[in-house]
Scaffold this active site. Structure first.
Site, PDB file in Angstrom:
ATOM      1  N   GLU A 105      14.865  61.343 -27.231  1.00 42.38           N
ATOM      2  CA  GLU A 105      15.720  61.127 -28.744  1.00 42.38           C
ATOM      3  C   GLU A 105      16.663  60.536 -28.516  1.00 42.38           C
ATOM      4  O   GLU A 105      16.945  60.239 -26.776  1.00 42.38           O
ATOM      5  CB  GLU A 105      16.143  62.458 -29.535  1.00 42.38           C
ATOM      6  CG  GLU A 105      17.621  62.764 -28.384  1.00 42.38           C
ATOM      7  CD  GLU A 105      17.565  63.239 -27.272  1.00 42.38           C
ATOM      8  OE1 GLU A 105      18.178  63.096 -26.276  1.00 42.38           O
ATOM      9  OE2 GLU A 105      16.309  64.035 -26.950  1.00 42.38           O
ATOM     10  N   SER A 148      29.202  55.523 -16.418  1.00 46.47           N
ATOM     11  CA  SER A 148      28.059  55.743 -16.861  1.00 46.47           C
ATOM     12  C   SER A 148      26.647  54.851 -17.525  1.00 46.47           C
ATOM     13  O   SER A 148      25.656  54.656 -16.873  1.00 46.47           O
ATOM     14  CB  SER A 148      28.074  56.939 -17.986  1.00 46.47           C
ATOM     15  OG  SER A 148      28.742  56.437 -18.692  1.00 46.47           O
ATOM     16  N   LYS A 151      20.907  57.667 -17.317  1.00 43.13           N
ATOM     17  CA  LYS A 151      19.997  57.514 -17.762  1.00 43.13           C
ATOM     18  C   LYS A 151      18.328  57.910 -17.066  1.00 43.13           C
ATOM     19  O   LYS A 151      18.024  58.742 -17.287  1.00 43.13           O
ATOM     20  CB  LYS A 151      19.613  57.520 -19.295  1.00 43.13           C
ATOM     21  CG  LYS A 151      20.396  57.386 -19.938  1.00 43.13           C
ATOM     22  CD  LYS A 151      21.108  58.748 -20.991  1.00 43.13           C
ATOM     23  CE  LYS A 151      21.976  59.169 -21.445  1.00 43.13           C
ATOM     24  NZ  LYS A 151      21.734  60.878 -22.113  1.00 43.13           N
TER      25      LYS A 151
END
Length: 766
Positions: A472, A739, A450
């Site tokens: 969000e 991830s 991210k």
């Protein structure tokens, strides 16, 4: 549409404004709604808007959203809405009726079928909140073919060019969206409304204009009527129904409408003619203080759920305020959608091909993508697209972005998972079992991929002159990454997070707050990522001039999917280079988990033109795709519209968005990125689902065989990759996008093991 024109003409002849009233079909009950329509006309309404309920009404404030929710609980469908009109007509309703709602239910019903059935039921036209411009013009033409009206909307921010066009295509009336400002007991028009109506009348060619939003009293009605031909009232009617005694809603609405119009239709009146001339006041506060203060708990049968509190944790005992214990401290709680919706600031919904600005970046991936939002967001999205296009073509921007690689821990490493490869070959046929490699995005700063997108969008926000960030988050990793970059760049940060995810990811909530961000729990809807996106979109529109919305996944209206993919493509680009260095060639397959799709599109896109490389996305199968408890959108969904984008969506036959489930908070989303949807339909990528139990198998394998505790999201990809690797040759190579790391999920795994452990033979009791 003739009925609508005649209604305005009649009001003009009587030297008064037409009253346009709104109610939600099926609220408070389906059975009462025909009575309510008749009561509106009996109380003096000239035209009626019947709201068709939708699960995710991002353009509505809390009052109408609440009515939507109750109507759907009552079983209201599109067919129900048509039957309500048909029944009211059979009982003598003469007022024109417009259906007002969102595109996805209409899309699911079928446009041609809807127009035919609406005409047969006695509907006079449509107001569609979220149609993109090109489709609004197309749909209007279909309406014209059936002699149905399509009503355009205009707001104060509508440009002269667009206003001229909208007025020219209006066939019955123009809906002018405004907000009333109250000063004193009687209230007063907002200062810009007379000037706005002057502009509308300049181009309308005599077509009437009706003003809506904020009107609630007789004084408002009279004052607005001085500058417009019609007045729209909606939320106050919903409040009147809400406050009426059971079974008395229709009578209360008639009396309210009479208090506004001071006229009554005796043929339809359900009243004895007595009225006290009073009306109820509007309140949109989510709670008495309006700030979400106090303790909030949500009962769902699990007594061990963490509580959410907005109290100062420094004033609580350490045993209560510690994030591992029973309380998660946030900065606010949204129980319903607090504050005005996007519809309070709507712009025009129509344009033409000649009026469109040239695209800087393609807005669609095949049939998927687009901008299915009220045009109050269009200017901001256009500004974002222009700014992003300039940045991505500016070498200095990328030089600045890469200057943060040491901070981000880029490039992330890639290495062969030797023991996992051995495990694959033990259970594969002779000669089968690919070499498994791990692309270590879990080693990035903040613990996931991210950060790639958060850094990029924060730099873009600064370039655009924005000073505040909203975001969000589901699993919390995007929220942590956003809070991190806001701390780094000195930007104010607010993160919206579903209350269920707050409880599941208490540690990440605490991390965000440590980094200086405000965290707001969303108790509306399913209390997961989907609802956090809804709320973030609503809040973004309130301060577009100073705020940038850093969407964490490859979802949302154009250009967000392209922006996220661009910054996340560093994953696949590095993988390409690193595999060449390690093996001298491209990998034979790359695998990633899929929720919204940010890590998947980032890994897949650099390989999308390399047909020799297989692309496998693994979705959250939950309890199984043959059940209602899963989040496998590409596996079990169908094309639709959600959160401003046309893509695959988990929905029922009525076009209502269905609830989802996954043991991993980050995959618990009913939509997916439009580029992934395009790759599914073109068969460029393959998508499968891994159940909660199978994800736990992947979690266990990587932990025990490689000494790496993966995120539960990534664990889905691990399971899918192992199954694929078993079918590949020993000379082939497969890369898993790792991830995120799993420290955030350890507590969730411990809580779920008593149920899932026996299913997979995993017992960690000691």
């Amino acid at each position: 549409m003739d009925g609508i024109r005649k209604a305005f003409a009649r009001a003009k002849a009587e030297k008064r404004s037409a009253l346009v009233t709104y109610t939600t079909a099926g609220y408070p009950t389906i059975e009462e709604t025909p009575d309510i329509l008749l009561a509106m006309e009996a109380g003096g309404a000239d035209i009626i808007e019947l709201g068709t309920p939708f699960t995710d009404p991002i353009a509505d404030g809390p009052t109408i959203q609440g009515a939507n929710t109750q109507a759907l609980k009552n079983g209201t469908t599109t067919t129900t809405c048509l039957n309500i009109v048909r029944q009211a007509r059979s009982r003598g309703l003469r007022a024109p009726v417009l259906l007002m709602g969102y595109y996805n239910p209409l899309l699911a019903y079928g446009e041609e079928r809807m127009l035919q059935d609406a005409k047969a039921a006695g509907v006079n036209g449509f107001i569609m909140v979220d149609l993109p411009p090109e489709e609004a013009v197309r749909f209007r033409q279909h309406c014209t073919n059936y002699a149905l009206s399509y009503v355009p909307l205009i707001a104060p921010a509508t440009s002269e060019k667009r206003m001229k066009l909208l007025c020219s295509i209006a066939d019955s009336f123009i809906y002018v969206v405004s907000r009333m400002g109250v000063t004193g007991a009687t209230g007063a028009l907002s200062s810009g409304l007379p000037e706005l109506l002057t502009r509308v009348h300049k181009y309308s060619g005599g077509v009437p204009a009706a003003v809506g939003f904020g009107v609630s009293t007789r004084e408002h009605f009279v004052e607005v009527g001085k500058v417009s031909e019609g007045v729209v009232i909606g939320s106050q009617i919903i409040n009147t129904l809400k406050n009426a005694p059971s079974g008395q809603g229709a009578k209360a609405v008639e009396e309210y409408c009479y208090s506004i119009t001071q006229r009554r239709n005796p043929q339809l009146s359900q009243s004895n003619g007595e009225t006290n001339g009073t009306s109820h006041s509007i309140s949109t506060a989510a709670n008495p203080q309006g700030d979400g203060s106090g303790w909030i708990s949500h009962s769902n049968g699990d007594s061990d759920l963490k509580k959410i509190s907005t109290e100062d944790p420094t004033k609580q005992p350490a045993s209560e305020s510690h994030p591992a214990n029973g309380t998660v401290h946030v900065d606010g709680v949204v129980t319903d959608s607090d504050g005005p919706g996007l519809a309070d600031q709507l712009e025009a919904l129509n344009t033409s091909d000649e009026q469109k600005e040239p695209e800087l970046i393609p807005s669609r991936f095949g049939e998927f993508g687009g901008q299915y939002v009220p045009e109050s967001l269009m200017d901001c999205l256009a500004e974002l697209e222009r700014g992003f296009n300039e940045a991505r073509n500016d070498p200095k921007f990328w030089e600045e972005y890469r200057s943060y690689y040491p901070y981000m821990s880029r490039p992330s490493t890639l290495h062969k998972a030797a023991r996992l490869t051995q495990h694959v070959r033990k259970s594969a046929q002779k000669g089968k079992g690919a070499n498994v490699y791990l692309k270590r995005e879990d080693l990035n700063h903040t613990g996931s991929h991210k950060i790639n997108n958060a850094i990029g969008q924060a730099l873009l926000a600064k370039r655009l002159g924005k000073t505040e960030i909203i975001a969000e988050t589901g699993a919390g990793q995007h929220g942590v990454a956003t809070a991190t970059v806001c701390a780094l760049f000195g930007l104010k940060c607010t993160v919206y997070m579903g209350a269920e995810d707050v409880r599941r990811q208490a540690l990440n909530v605490f991390r965000m707050k440590l980094l200086g961000a405000s965290v707001v729990a969303v108790e509306a809807g399913s209390r997961t990522l989907r609802d956090a996106v809804n709320e973030a979109l609503r809040k973004w529109v309130e301060k577009l001039d100073t705020t940038h919305y850093i969407i964490g996944s490859a979802i949302g209206p154009h250009p967000f999917p392209t922006i996220v993919r661009t910054f996340q493509s560093v994953i696949g680009s590095e993988t390409k280079q690193q595999m060449h260095e390690l093996t001298g060639r491209l990998p034979d397959a790359v695998v990633a988990c899929v929720g919204g799709g940010s890590n998947a599109v980032g890994m897949f896109h650099p390989f999308s033109g390399d047909r020799s490389v297989r692309l496998l996305g693994v979705e959250a199968g939950g309890d199984g795709v043959d059940t209602d408890r899963h989040s496998a959108t590409l596996t079990g969904g169908k094309p639709g519209v959600l959160h401003g984008v046309r893509t695959y969506v988990l929905q029922n036959a009525e076009g209502q968005i269905t609830d989802t489930h996954s043991v991993s908070a980050g995959l618990d989303y009913p939509g997916v990125g439009p580029e992934l949807s395009s790759w599914k339909d073109s068969a460029r990528a393959t998508f499968i689902a891994a159940s909660d139990a199978e994800a736990f198998i992947g979690f266990r394998l990587l932990s025990e065989l490689e000494g790496i505790i993966p995120a539960l999201e990534t664990s889905h990809a691990i399971f899918g990759a192992v199954e694929l690797a078993k079918t590949m040759g020993e000379d082939e190579n497969l890369v898993i996008c790792l991830s995120g790391r799993g420290d955030k999920d350890v507590q969730s795994v411990a809580e779920e093991l008593p149920k899932i452990g026996p299913m997979i033979g995993w017992d960690l009791r000691f």
